[in-house]
Design a protein around this motif. Sequence first.
Motif, PDB file in Angstrom:
ATOM      1  N   GLU A 346       1.006  -3.186  -9.587  1.00 11.98           N
ATOM      2  CA  GLU A 346       0.722  -2.061  -8.671  1.00 11.98           C
ATOM      3  C   GLU A 346      -0.939  -3.147  -7.862  1.00 11.98           C
ATOM      4  O   GLU A 346      -0.621  -3.342  -6.661  1.00 11.98           O
ATOM      5  N   GLN A 349       1.127  -6.112  -6.235  1.00 12.93           N
ATOM      6  CA  GLN A 349       1.457  -5.499  -4.807  1.00 12.93           C
ATOM      7  C   GLN A 349       0.674  -5.974  -3.724  1.00 12.93           C
ATOM      8  O   GLN A 349       0.287  -6.124  -3.061  1.00 12.93           O
ATOM      9  N   GLU A 350       0.013  -5.019  -4.481  1.00 12.93           N
ATOM     10  CA  GLU A 350      -1.365  -4.861  -3.493  1.00 12.93           C
ATOM     11  C   GLU A 350      -2.267  -6.062  -3.509  1.00 12.93           C
ATOM     12  O   GLU A 350      -2.083  -6.609  -1.638  1.00 12.93           O
ATOM     13  N   TYR A 354       0.879  -6.263   0.174  1.00 13.07           N
ATOM     14  CA  TYR A 354      -0.227  -5.761   1.247  1.00 13.07           C
ATOM     15  C   TYR A 354      -1.244  -6.627   1.900  1.00 13.07           C
ATOM     16  O   TYR A 354      -1.420  -7.042   2.704  1.00 13.07           O
ATOM     17  N   GLY A 355      -2.298  -7.550   1.208  1.00 12.99           N
ATOM     18  CA  GLY A 355      -2.614  -8.330   1.239  1.00 12.99           C
ATOM     19  C   GLY A 355      -2.650  -9.658   2.192  1.00 12.99           C
ATOM     20  O   GLY A 355      -2.267  -9.558   2.779  1.00 12.99           O
ATOM     21  N   ASP A 378      -6.704 -11.381  -3.041  1.00  9.54           N
ATOM     22  CA  ASP A 378      -5.382 -11.543  -2.371  1.00  9.54           C
ATOM     23  C   ASP A 378      -4.687 -12.705  -2.688  1.00  9.54           C
ATOM     24  O   ASP A 378      -3.626 -12.834  -3.037  1.00  9.54           O
ATOM     25  N   ARG A 582       5.572  -0.735   5.719  1.00  5.22           N
ATOM     26  CA  ARG A 582       3.704  -1.038   5.071  1.00  5.22           C
ATOM     27  C   ARG A 582       2.980  -0.131   5.627  1.00  5.22           C
ATOM     28  O   ARG A 582       1.698  -0.794   5.814  1.00  5.22           O
ATOM     29  N   SER A 584       1.076   1.466   3.571  1.00  3.22           N
ATOM     30  CA  SER A 584      -0.470   2.054   3.645  1.00  3.22           C
ATOM     31  C   SER A 584      -1.244   0.967   3.986  1.00  3.22           C
ATOM     32  O   SER A 584      -2.390   1.180   3.543  1.00  3.22           O
TER      33      SER A 584
END
Length: 761
Positions: A346, A349-350, A354-355, A378, A582, A584
């Motif tokens: 997690e 991935q964050e 995503y970051g 990130d 995406r 989130s």
Amino acid sequence: MRLAWRFLLPLGLVLALLAWATSPLLGDLIGRWLRKDVELRSQLVFYSVQDAVIRLAKEDPLGLRLDTLFERITRDERLLAVGLCAPDGRLLNHTPNWPLALGCPPVPPPLAPSAAPPAPRYDIEYLGDDNLLIASFSLAEEGRDLGRLLILHDLSFIERRSADLERYLMIFLGLLGVLVAALTAVVARLTLKGWVRQVRQSLASAGSGAIPDPASDPEIAALVREARDALRELELPRGLADAIRVDWTPESLRHLLRSELPEAQVIVVSNREPYIHVRGEDGRIHVQHPASGLVTALEPVLRACGGTWIAHGSGDADADMVDRRDHVRVPPEAPSYELRRVWLSEVEQEGYYYGLANEGLWPLCHIVFVRPTFRAEDWYQYVAVNRKFAEAVVAEAQSPDPVILVQDYHFALLPRLVRERLPAATIITFWHIPWPNPEVFGICPWREEILRGLLGSTILGFHTQFHCLNFLDSVDRFLECRIDREHSTATTGGQVTLVKPYPISIAWPPTALAGQPSVAECRAQVRAAHGLAPDALLAVGVERFDYTKGIADRFRAIETLLERHPEWLGRLTLLQIAAPSRSSLASYRHTQEEAKAMAEAINRRFARDDWRPILLVPRHHEPAEVFTLFRAADLCLVSSLHDGMNLVAKEFVAARDDEDGVLVLSAFAGVSRELLEALIVNPYDSRAMAEAIHRGLRLPPEQRRERMRLMRSLVSEHNVYFWAARMLLTASRLRKRARIQTRIEEVARPFGLGWRREVGR
Ligand code: F6P
């Protein structure tokens, strides 16, 4: 220096050996010369004192004056002593240092009588290890024997002189060797430098046909001609791909791989996997095809070529489908290549996906006025995940020189990481999104690391020349790097990266077209499914729900159209499907909410009975459903605010085998450089877009057909096999060129001649 040692050492050794082998002979020869010389000197002394000795022997019976004469004779340092022997063999007179033990040598036997007065006889004897010489001369007057004059010479100087001579000879030969070697080295270096320069020029100008003047150096000209011919042969495949019209199919791509890159293992690396295993509500596992242009393009290539695709295993049932090595063979219905799944936590991935990738690089490269966000945490995750994937690549490589196709902005660091581990690999990186100008790119805190990472690639591809130039400008601005704009290369730390546009495409014919109902049936099906009148006009939009796609702008254009051309009220519907993406991230949630609110507001404003101008369906659609939609549509709207390519436009064209339908296309999508027959618009200008839609809906059928035919012909020719073929042919050419350069390096290295690689591996 290396060159000097290479020449001097062996040559010096040879000459020393020569000196060592020949010096005893030479010493012997010199000894003999010197002894002969001493003998001659004895004779000379004898002839010059002969008369005086005879006279003094007669006049001075006590021998006092003889002593004085003898003493004078022995002033010569090599003349040790002189003695006078009586005819009966007694020693009459001698200098003080005459060795008494010697006495007088035995009297030689008398000579046979002759008429002529006898020449004075002399005998030579060597004593004491040849260090002494006694020359004995007979003294006679009017035939009467008066005895013998003895001269004793010291010969020890001969040994000293021979040793000196040997030493000087060695030194002389040594110096001569050094001189000859140095001269040879200089001449060889100059000659080879010229040779290498000319070969290099020929390699660089193989395309231009320039070779050195054969009259100036016929041998080099012949060599260069050979090299040029070899290079011309290498250029041929590129010419084939660019100039000869080939129908690029999976079969021709396979053939190309076999012939141009035999034995090469193909490895693809991307974040998104081509098949996602998900567990349905009923608990059963099924396969999902992601809404991804990258997957649309790459999947047919891997089907054709085979190989290994490394990607993030993002499905909730992915782990259940892999073997012990995290491999699963795909496509599920007819496996032809390996999918290697990499697992991410997690936190990874964050930070990484995503970051850094989607809140940093995505808005940075897309310039759609969403502020990029860069966080150090990130970046750490991005670095760590790039390392993790690089490890996976190295683990999957079955040879030192695989062909590695690195995909997209998720893996900017991976090319260099892999290059460090597999220096001979051919790394083709493709950047699927735009590349901004240096001012914009410069705001990224890790700009140098990202550029250096990408420059680990052999080839770096973008969709357009414009993005290539932006990239080279960024490199120029932020790195110490040699940029060759003519050949479109960037060289740093000896690694040459070719930066070229390769507009991506789709499979032709597209797999999703197989089994599609006729266009008439598709029209009827889709209209019925969405509660539209059978004769309703349908515009479609198909995207990931992303702020770069200009979905809200498209809605605004529909609103403007209905305001300005109310004749479309109740007749035209925009069916917008949007795969959640995406979600989130706040920027995405905001985009999605804004679009939904806008659709609702426009619908409220213009709704009539059960007609609504906009139908927004925010869910994932499988490729076959999307194709049915394309076939049912009168018009397709692609209004990206900024897009690397946008394959939706190409898919729409590919779906229309009836050669009908109108494409309204954003000028800011890379695809607008190719699909010139679309109605090109500025998506920021809702009025202009509304007018383009209005015009599209009224285009006469022949015009629609003509435009669609031209666009289809372009996509069918420049399909994804063509895209892959061009990159692979360039890669094969570079591999061959690197092999030739390695050979030249091997030739030049022993002479200490450096070789600058012109093209990377
Ligand atoms: O457009 C860039 C891109 O990486 C495409 O290659 C791909 O279609 C899309 O983004 C996928 O986005 P994601 O994998 O984040 O859903």
